[in-house]
Design an enzyme around this catalytic site. Structure first.
Site, PDB file in Angstrom:
ATOM      1  N   HIS A 159      -3.519   8.310  25.006  1.00  0.00           N
ATOM      2  CA  HIS A 159      -4.536   8.576  23.974  1.00  0.00           C
ATOM      3  C   HIS A 159      -5.708   7.675  24.346  1.00  0.00           C
ATOM      4  O   HIS A 159      -5.663   6.457  24.151  1.00  0.00           O
ATOM      5  CB  HIS A 159      -4.010   8.256  22.572  1.00  0.00           C
ATOM      6  CG  HIS A 159      -5.023   8.569  21.518  1.00  0.00           C
ATOM      7  ND1 HIS A 159      -4.910   9.641  20.662  1.00  0.00           N
ATOM      8  CD2 HIS A 159      -6.214   7.990  21.205  1.00  0.00           C
ATOM      9  CE1 HIS A 159      -5.979   9.701  19.874  1.00  0.00           C
ATOM     10  NE2 HIS A 159      -6.777   8.701  20.187  1.00  0.00           N
TER      11      HIS A 159
ATOM     12  N   HIS B  69       1.148  19.125  25.253  1.00  0.00           N
ATOM     13  CA  HIS B  69       0.876  18.086  24.233  1.00  0.00           C
ATOM     14  C   HIS B  69       1.034  18.719  22.852  1.00  0.00           C
ATOM     15  O   HIS B  69       0.169  19.460  22.396  1.00  0.00           O
ATOM     16  CB  HIS B  69      -0.541  17.533  24.395  1.00  0.00           C
ATOM     17  CG  HIS B  69      -0.853  16.433  23.415  1.00  0.00           C
ATOM     18  ND1 HIS B  69      -1.478  15.267  23.802  1.00  0.00           N
ATOM     19  CD2 HIS B  69      -0.646  16.310  22.085  1.00  0.00           C
ATOM     20  CE1 HIS B  69      -1.627  14.481  22.745  1.00  0.00           C
ATOM     21  NE2 HIS B  69      -1.135  15.095  21.690  1.00  0.00           N
TER      22      HIS B  69
ATOM     23  N   HIS C  34      -6.027  15.272  25.593  1.00  0.00           N
ATOM     24  CA  HIS C  34      -7.096  15.829  24.761  1.00  0.00           C
ATOM     25  C   HIS C  34      -8.477  15.261  25.083  1.00  0.00           C
ATOM     26  O   HIS C  34      -9.090  14.583  24.253  1.00  0.00           O
ATOM     27  CB  HIS C  34      -6.773  15.665  23.262  1.00  0.00           C
ATOM     28  CG  HIS C  34      -6.164  14.346  22.852  1.00  0.00           C
ATOM     29  ND1 HIS C  34      -6.738  13.131  23.144  1.00  0.00           N
ATOM     30  CD2 HIS C  34      -5.037  14.064  22.146  1.00  0.00           C
ATOM     31  CE1 HIS C  34      -5.992  12.166  22.652  1.00  0.00           C
ATOM     32  NE2 HIS C  34      -4.957  12.712  22.047  1.00  0.00           N
TER      33      HIS C  34
ATOM     34  N   LYS D  20       4.332   7.808  26.122  1.00  0.00           N
ATOM     35  CA  LYS D  20       3.020   7.978  25.492  1.00  0.00           C
ATOM     36  C   LYS D  20       2.416   6.629  25.118  1.00  0.00           C
ATOM     37  O   LYS D  20       3.048   5.812  24.446  1.00  0.00           O
ATOM     38  CB  LYS D  20       3.182   8.841  24.231  1.00  0.00           C
ATOM     39  CG  LYS D  20       1.917   9.026  23.422  1.00  0.00           C
ATOM     40  CD  LYS D  20       0.928   9.962  24.109  1.00  0.00           C
ATOM     41  CE  LYS D  20      -0.426   9.978  23.438  1.00  0.00           C
ATOM     42  NZ  LYS D  20      -0.759  11.198  22.777  1.00  0.00           N
TER      43      LYS D  20
ATOM     44  N   HIS E 193       2.631  18.203  18.646  1.00  0.00           N
ATOM     45  CA  HIS E 193       3.271  17.466  17.555  1.00  0.00           C
ATOM     46  C   HIS E 193       4.132  18.439  16.765  1.00  0.00           C
ATOM     47  O   HIS E 193       3.604  19.393  16.183  1.00  0.00           O
ATOM     48  CB  HIS E 193       2.223  16.846  16.628  1.00  0.00           C
ATOM     49  CG  HIS E 193       1.360  15.840  17.316  1.00  0.00           C
ATOM     50  ND1 HIS E 193       1.655  14.496  17.349  1.00  0.00           N
ATOM     51  CD2 HIS E 193       0.225  15.990  18.044  1.00  0.00           C
ATOM     52  CE1 HIS E 193       0.731  13.858  18.054  1.00  0.00           C
ATOM     53  NE2 HIS E 193      -0.153  14.739  18.489  1.00  0.00           N
TER      54      HIS E 193
ATOM     55  N   ASP F 283      -2.327  19.865  21.346  1.00  0.00           N
ATOM     56  CA  ASP F 283      -2.400  18.795  20.343  1.00  0.00           C
ATOM     57  C   ASP F 283      -2.278  19.372  18.927  1.00  0.00           C
ATOM     58  O   ASP F 283      -2.836  18.814  17.979  1.00  0.00           O
ATOM     59  CB  ASP F 283      -3.678  17.966  20.477  1.00  0.00           C
ATOM     60  CG  ASP F 283      -3.560  16.621  19.764  1.00  0.00           C
ATOM     61  OD1 ASP F 283      -2.429  16.227  19.421  1.00  0.00           O
ATOM     62  OD2 ASP F 283      -4.592  15.983  19.526  1.00  0.00           O
TER      63      ASP F 283
HETATM   64  O1  DOR Z   1      -5.920  14.464  15.532  1.00  0.00           O
HETATM   65  C1  DOR Z   1      -4.886  13.920  15.907  1.00  0.00           C
HETATM   66  N1  DOR Z   1      -3.713  14.093  15.252  1.00  0.00           N
HETATM   67  N2  DOR Z   1      -4.943  13.128  16.968  1.00  0.00           N
HETATM   68  C2  DOR Z   1      -3.898  12.376  17.346  1.00  0.00           C
HETATM   69  O2  DOR Z   1      -4.031  11.643  18.285  1.00  0.00           O
HETATM   70  C3  DOR Z   1      -2.637  12.387  16.564  1.00  0.00           C
HETATM   71  C4  DOR Z   1      -2.492  13.621  15.802  1.00  0.00           C
HETATM   72  C5  DOR Z   1      -1.421  13.553  14.742  1.00  0.00           C
HETATM   73  O3  DOR Z   1      -0.314  13.086  15.035  1.00  0.00           O
HETATM   74  O4  DOR Z   1      -1.667  14.001  13.617  1.00  0.00           O
HETATM   75 ZN    ZN Z   2      -1.674  14.363  19.846  1.00  0.00          ZN
END
Ligand code: DOR
Ligand code: ZN
Length: 348
Positions: free
Chosen positions: A137, A13, A175, A99, A15, A249
């Site tokens: 999520h 997971h 998460h 997702k 970003h 995450d």
């Molecule tokens: O804290 C988070 N940041 N939780 C999420 O679900 C998305 C993520 C983000 O894309 O910044």
């Molecule tokens: Zn995330």
């Protein structure tokens, strides 16, 4: 133990963003991880196979030369996703999951799902056909629901009914943050339902949001919970249960957007995540269970081969940088400026 050898971990997971942030962060993940499930919550979101393929190409382009790292792409589910898109996604060979963001739950989720059972059932049925996992999520978005209860209520009102309706759908609850989620995942069928766990939900509780003043860099969603929840998650992952695996995450936001009157949710953990997971397992006297969590349970769940290369963690205290600067800004990593015990060898 002074050295730990691990089959190269994957991040299930992550970003990576796009543009200059992508260029700034991708090598931090690629240094330690072989593959990563890449989140699709860009602006605009990655809702089609064509967009996911283009995004994967831009990730490859941003990687330093000679770096071996495989981004496993995902599609962003909307009320309008068509079942044929799932067939296309599967055929593409680059998309590994879809997702689910409940609309309004988190960063860039405004195009997410408003009515899962009403609008998305045909797509979910196609996902069962195609053996395509749904990544969730797990928070309800009703503003009347207390933010600390949103995960538990999501499990009771959406996730459990979903799994009853479609028992063959592969689901990853992302998460997880509560004892309720731990118990729920433990009650589900191994190999069909699993959970990812972040470093922050293993190491921090909700006091960390307010320690000596407001701490915006510890703010993420789902928000940190009470200590009893943190302890339940630590017990679950260090027990060796195959249903739990690594998903950082890691969610970079420019420093100014975190330190703001309306700060963004997300913790940038990619450079420190592996050291932090090792810290958790060592403190629980469970270093012998670390490798299954970082490197086996994830690929086994996804039906992918485990990585063939290895990585070492060396007991060699190192100081986390205060920040990482890039063209247009600065990123503050989790545990900024603190000293960590375990140094991944590829950082030497
Ligand atoms: O804290 C988070 N940041 N939780 C999420 O679900 C998305 C993520 C983000 O894309 O910044
Ligand atoms: Zn995330």
């Amino acid at each position: 133990m002074e050295e730990i050898s691990l089959v190269r971990p994957d991040d299930w997971h992550l970003h990576l963003r796009d543009g200059d942030v992508l260029e700034a962060v991708v090598s931090h993940s690629a240094e330690h991880f072989g593959r990563a499930i890449v989140m699709p919550n860009l602006k605009p979101p990655v809702t089609t196979t064509a967009a996911a393929v283009a995004y994967q190409n831009s990730i490859f382009k941003a990687l330093p030369k000679d770096t071996v790292f495989t981004p496993l792409m995902t599609l962003y589910l909307t009320d309008n996703t068509h079942p044929d898109e799932i067939k296309l996604a599967k055929r593409s060979g680059v998309i590994y999951a879809v997702k689910l963001y409940p609309a309004g739950a988190t960063t860039n989720s405004q195009d997410g799902v408003t009515d899962l059972f009403g609008k998305c059932l045909p797509v979910l049925e196609e996902m069962v056909e195609q053996n395509m996992p749904l990544l969730v999520h797990g928070e309800v978005t009703d503003p009347e629901v207390d933010i600390f209860d949103r995960e538990k209520i999501f499990i009771d009102t959406i996730l459990r009914p979903l799994i009853q309706k479609l028992p063959k759908l592969k689901v990853v609850m992302e998460h997880i943050t509560t004892q309720d989620a731990v118990r729920f995942i433990e009650s589900c069928e191994e190999g069909t339902v699993a959970a990812t766990v972040t470093p922050q939900h293993l190491l921090l509780n909700r006091n960390s949001l307010f320690q000596g003043g407001l701490q915006p860099h510890n703010y993420c969603l789902p928000v940190l919970k009470r200590e009893i929840h943190r302890q339940a998650i630590v017990s679950a992952v260090t027990s060796g249960n195959k249903r739990f695996f690594l998903g950082t995450d890691s969610a970079p936001h420019e420093r100014k957007r975190k330190e703001s009157s309306c700060g963004c949710a997300g913790i940038y953990s990619a450079p420190v995540a592996l050291s932090l997971y090792a810290k958790v397992f060592e403190e629980a006297d469970a270093l012998d269970k670390l490798e299954a969590f970082t490197s086996f349970n994830g690929p086994d769940f996804y039906g992918l081969p485990r990585n063939s290369s290895k990585i070492k963690l060396i007991r060699s205290p190192w100081k986390v940088p205060e920040s990482y600067t890039y063209a247009f800004g600065e990123l503050i990593p989790m545990f900024t400026g603190q000293t960590l015990e375990w140094l991944p060898s590829s950082s030497i």
